[in-house]
Design a protein around this motif. Structure first.
Motif, PDB file in Angstrom:
ATOM      1  N   UNK A 127       0.921  -1.337  -0.030  1.00  0.00           N
ATOM      2  CA  UNK A 127      -0.170   0.073  -0.006  1.00  0.00           C
ATOM      3  C   UNK A 127       0.820   1.243  -0.026  1.00  0.00           C
ATOM      4  N   UNK A 128       0.978   1.805  -1.070  1.00  0.00           N
ATOM      5  CA  UNK A 128       1.918   2.972  -1.293  1.00  0.00           C
ATOM      6  C   UNK A 128       1.262   3.966  -2.216  1.00  0.00           C
ATOM      7  N   UNK A 142      -2.877   4.733  -4.801  1.00  0.00           N
ATOM      8  CA  UNK A 142      -3.864   5.880  -4.653  1.00  0.00           C
ATOM      9  C   UNK A 142      -4.008   6.276  -6.373  1.00  0.00           C
ATOM     10  N   UNK A 143      -3.297   5.674  -7.089  1.00  0.00           N
ATOM     11  CA  UNK A 143      -3.353   6.162  -8.523  1.00  0.00           C
ATOM     12  C   UNK A 143      -4.364   5.121  -9.258  1.00  0.00           C
ATOM     13  N   UNK A 186       3.463  -4.743   2.852  1.00  0.00           N
ATOM     14  CA  UNK A 186       4.091  -3.520   3.538  1.00  0.00           C
ATOM     15  C   UNK A 186       3.103  -2.383   3.154  1.00  0.00           C
ATOM     16  N   UNK A 187       3.087  -1.098   3.914  1.00  0.00           N
ATOM     17  CA  UNK A 187       2.608  -0.058   3.701  1.00  0.00           C
ATOM     18  C   UNK A 187       3.404   1.269   3.901  1.00  0.00           C
ATOM     19  N   UNK A 188       3.495   2.135   3.225  1.00  0.00           N
ATOM     20  CA  UNK A 188       3.974   3.460   3.217  1.00  0.00           C
ATOM     21  C   UNK A 188       3.153   4.847   3.362  1.00  0.00           C
ATOM     22  N   UNK A 189       1.549   4.283   3.446  1.00  0.00           N
ATOM     23  CA  UNK A 189       0.787   5.290   3.305  1.00  0.00           C
ATOM     24  C   UNK A 189       0.241   5.587   4.822  1.00  0.00           C
ATOM     25  N   UNK A 192      -3.883   9.088   7.450  1.00  0.00           N
ATOM     26  CA  UNK A 192      -4.689  10.093   6.744  1.00  0.00           C
ATOM     27  C   UNK A 192      -4.978   9.817   5.175  1.00  0.00           C
ATOM     28  N   UNK A 193      -3.926   9.312   4.606  1.00  0.00           N
ATOM     29  CA  UNK A 193      -3.957   9.122   3.394  1.00  0.00           C
ATOM     30  C   UNK A 193      -4.833   8.062   3.046  1.00  0.00           C
ATOM     31  N   UNK A 194      -4.754   7.019   3.901  1.00  0.00           N
ATOM     32  CA  UNK A 194      -5.868   5.812   3.806  1.00  0.00           C
ATOM     33  C   UNK A 194      -7.135   6.262   3.848  1.00  0.00           C
TER      34      UNK A 194
END
Length: 500
Positions: free
Chosen positions: A421-422, A426-427, A451-454, A457-459
Motif C-alpha cells: 500500500x503506497x 492511490x493512482x 507493507x505500507x507507506x501510506x 490520513x492518506x488511507x
C-alpha cells in the motif's frame, strides 16, 4: 435458441472441465449444500445454439434435492473445443459423447438425463443405444418430429448459406438481430459477443525477458501479435489488460504488429524500443486501417489498467515506471524524449490530439494527457489514439464483471489487499477501486498488505478505514514472504476482533 436471464454463477455452482476418453468438456457443476450427493446425479445437455449457461437458473434447485448436477457444453459449443471434421457433429457421434460423459458423471451408476432442443436429439441416441444406465430421461422443447412451418424454412435457408458465408456472418446478420428484437438483457448480449482477453504482461512483460530488463529496446510487439491473432480468429471485442510491462515504447511495437509503420526522416522503419522514437518523423497507419484489425473493421477495444498516469512529464510513463524496468536517469531522459516525439508526431501527421509543440516545447494535451495514457510504458496512449479504446480502471472493469455492487447490500465489512500500500495504490490500483465501490454502498473497507507507506490520513482519504501489514508482525520482508500464510491468519484474527 434458449436465453438465460442471468449469467452470474449462483453460490454452490462452479466451472470445471471433465476429462474423458473422447475429449475434454467444459461444464458447470452444482452440489448439495452438505457437499455429499445422496441421490443419482443429473446430466444436462443444451440445444444447438445454447450452452451450459442455459441451465444456470435450475442448477441450485436440482442440487438441493441431494444430487450432483452437471451441465455441459457439447463439442464445438462455447468453451468445449471441437474438431473441424463435420462427421464429429452428427447425432450418433455426439450421442457417443453423452454416453461417455454419463458414465463418467455416474461412476457406472444410473444418471438422470435431460436434453434441451437439439440436445434432445443427441441424448436420444445415448438412450437408444443402451450402453449407459439412465435413471430417467427428460426432453425439453424437443421431440422426434421435424420443425414445421416458417421455422423449418428459415432453418433450411441458413443451412444452405452456412458453407458459403460461415457461422459468424449468419450470427451477425440473422440470429443476433432476431435475438435482440425478442428482448435480450444487456448481460446476455455481452456474453454473445466473441471476446478475447489479452494480458500484456504475458507477451510483453518483464518476466518474459530471459536476460533481464532492456529499458531502451524492449517492445510491445508481442501484445500486438496476440491481438491480431485473436481478431483473425473471430474476436470482435478485445479486452487488453495493462500492467507489468517491460517496455516504454508508447505502444509502437503493438501497433507495428497491427500494421502501423513508424518512420524516420528517410522513410525507414524505426527499430524496436522507446529510445528509437527520438528519430520518429511520420506515422503511416494505412496498412492498419486496411487490415480490418481496428475499429473500422468492427473491432471494439476495452483497455483495463490499474494506473492513471499520463504519457509525459514527472508522473508519466518514463519518469515513474522507467526505473522499475531498468532505466537509469539518462535512460529515463532518453525514453521521455522519445515519448514526447511520438506525441508530437501523432498530432502533426496523424490528426491525433497527442501534444502541442510551440517554440520547441512539447506540452501534453488531449490523448497524451488522458489518465491511463502512460500505462504499460505508453501502451495506453497507443490504445486510445489508434484503437479508439475505452480505457477503464482495471479494478472497475473486474468489479462490474463480478457484479460486486450487487453483493454489497447486507455486508458488514469489505476486506481488500495488495502487496504494497503506497503512493501507486492511490493512482487507481485495486484497493482504491474497491474502496470507492464499497463507499457508495456505505460498507467500510479494511486492507491487508505486505507493507505500507501510506499513513492513516492518506488511507482514510482513499476510503480505507484501516490497514494491516505483514511487516507490522514481522519486519523482515524475506520472512514475511516465506511465512505469508500464518501471518495473514494472525491479521485475520485481529481484523475479526476489531471490526466484526
Amino acid at each position: 435458441m434458449s436465453t438465460p436471464r442471468f449469467l452470474t454463477l449462483p453460490p454452490g455452482v462452479r466451472s470445471r472441465r471433465i476429462e474423458t476418453t473422447v475429449g475434454t468438456f467444459a461444464a458447470l457443476e452444482a452440489m448439495p449444500v452438505s457437499g455429499i450427493a445422496e441421490r443419482w446425479p443429473a446430466l444436462l445437455v443444451p440445444g444447438l445454439t445454447g450452452s451450459k449457461e442455459d441451465f444456470i437458473a435450475v442448477l441450485q434447485t436440482l442440487a438441493q434435492a441431494g444430487r450432483q448436477v452437471v451441465a455441459i457444453d457439447m463439442r464445438g459449443q462455447y468453451e468445449t473445443e471441437g474438431p473441424d471434421d463435420p462427421a464429429a457433429y452428427t447425432c450418433p457421434a455426439l450421442g457417443n459423447d453423452i454416453d461417455v460423459l454419463a458414465q463418467h458423471v455416474g461412476g457406472g451408476g444410473p444418471v438422470h438425463l435431460v436434453g434441451h432442443s437439439f440436445g434432445g436429439l443427441v441424448t436420444r441416441e445415448a438412450v437408444i443405444d443402451g450402453r449407459t444406465k439412465f435413471a430417467s430421461y427428460t426432453l425439453m422443447s424437443s421431440g422426434p418430429s421435424a420443425i414445421p412451418g416458417v421455422r423449418a424454412q428459415v432453418s433450411r435457408a441458413m443451412l444452405a448459406e452456412l458453407p458459403e458465408v460461415g457461422i459468424e456472418q449468419l450470427w451477425q446478420t440473422r440470429m443476433e438481430p432476431e435475438a435482440l428484437a425478442a428482448g435480450v438483457p444487456d448481460e446476455i448480449v455481452e456474453f454473445r459477443t466473441p471476446t478475447a482477453v489479452v494480458e500484456l504482461a504475458e507477451a510483453s512483460g518483464l518476466r518474459r525477458l530471459p536476460d533481464g530488463p532492456r529499458a531502451l529496446t524492449a517492445t510491445s510487439r508481442g501484445t500486438g501479435e496476440l491481438i491480431a491473432h485473436a481478431v483473425r480468429r473471430g474476436a470482435r471485442r478485445i479486452v487488453l489488460g495493462l500492467g507489468g510491462s517491460a517496455c516504454t515504447d508508447g505502444g509502437t511495437g503493438m501497433m507495428t504488429a497491427l500494421g502501423v509503420r513508424f518512420l524516420d526522416a528517410d522513410g525507414r522503419e524505426l527499430p524496436p524500443g522507446g529510445a528509437a522514437l527520438a528519430d520518429l518523423d511520420r506515422i503511416d497507419a494505412s496498412g492498419f486501417e486496411a487490415s480490418g484489425l481496428g475499429p473500422s473493421g468492427g473491432v471494439e477495444y476495452i483497455v483495463a489498467g490499474d494506473v492513471d498516469n499520463p504519457l509525459l512529464g514527472p508522473h508519466g510513463a518514463a519518469a515513474v515506471y522507467g526505473p522499475q524496468k531498468g532505466a537509469g536517469p539518462e535512460d529515463v531522459a532518453l525514453l521521455e524524449k522519445g515519448l514526447v516525439r511520438l506525441a508530437a508526431v501523432a498530432a502533426h501527421t496523424h490528426g491525433l490530439a497527442g501534444a502541442a509543440e510551440h517554440d520547441g516545447v512539447v506540452r501534453a494535451m488531449g490523448v497524451a494527457a488522458r489518465p491511463g495514457a502512460g500505462a504499460a510504458g505508453g501502451v495506453g496512449f497507443a490504445a486510445l489514439a489508434f484503437l479508439g479504446a475505452d480505457l477503464r480502471p482495471g479494478i472497475e472493469y473486474l468489479l462490474d464483471l463480478l457484479r460486486f455492487h450487487d453483493r454489497l447490500p447486507g455486508a458488514r465489512l469489505v476486506i481488500t489487499g495488495e502487496g504494497a500500500l503506497d503512493e501507486q495504490t492511490l493512482r487507481g490500483k485495486a484497493p482504491a477501486g474497491v474502496a470507492v465501490a464499497a463507499a457508495k454502498a456505505g460498507v467500510p473497507v479494511v486492507a491487508v498488505c505486505g507493507r505500507r507507506t501510506l499513513d492513516d490520513e492518506e488511507l482514510a482519504a482513499a476510503g480505507i478505514s484501516a490497514a494491516y501489514a505483514l511487516t507490522d508482525l514481522e519486519p523482515d520482508p524475506e520472512v514475511c514472504m516465506a511465512q505469508a500464510g500464518p501471518l495473514l491468519e494472525r491479521l485475520a484474527r485481529r481484523i475479526t476482533a476489531e471490526h466484526l
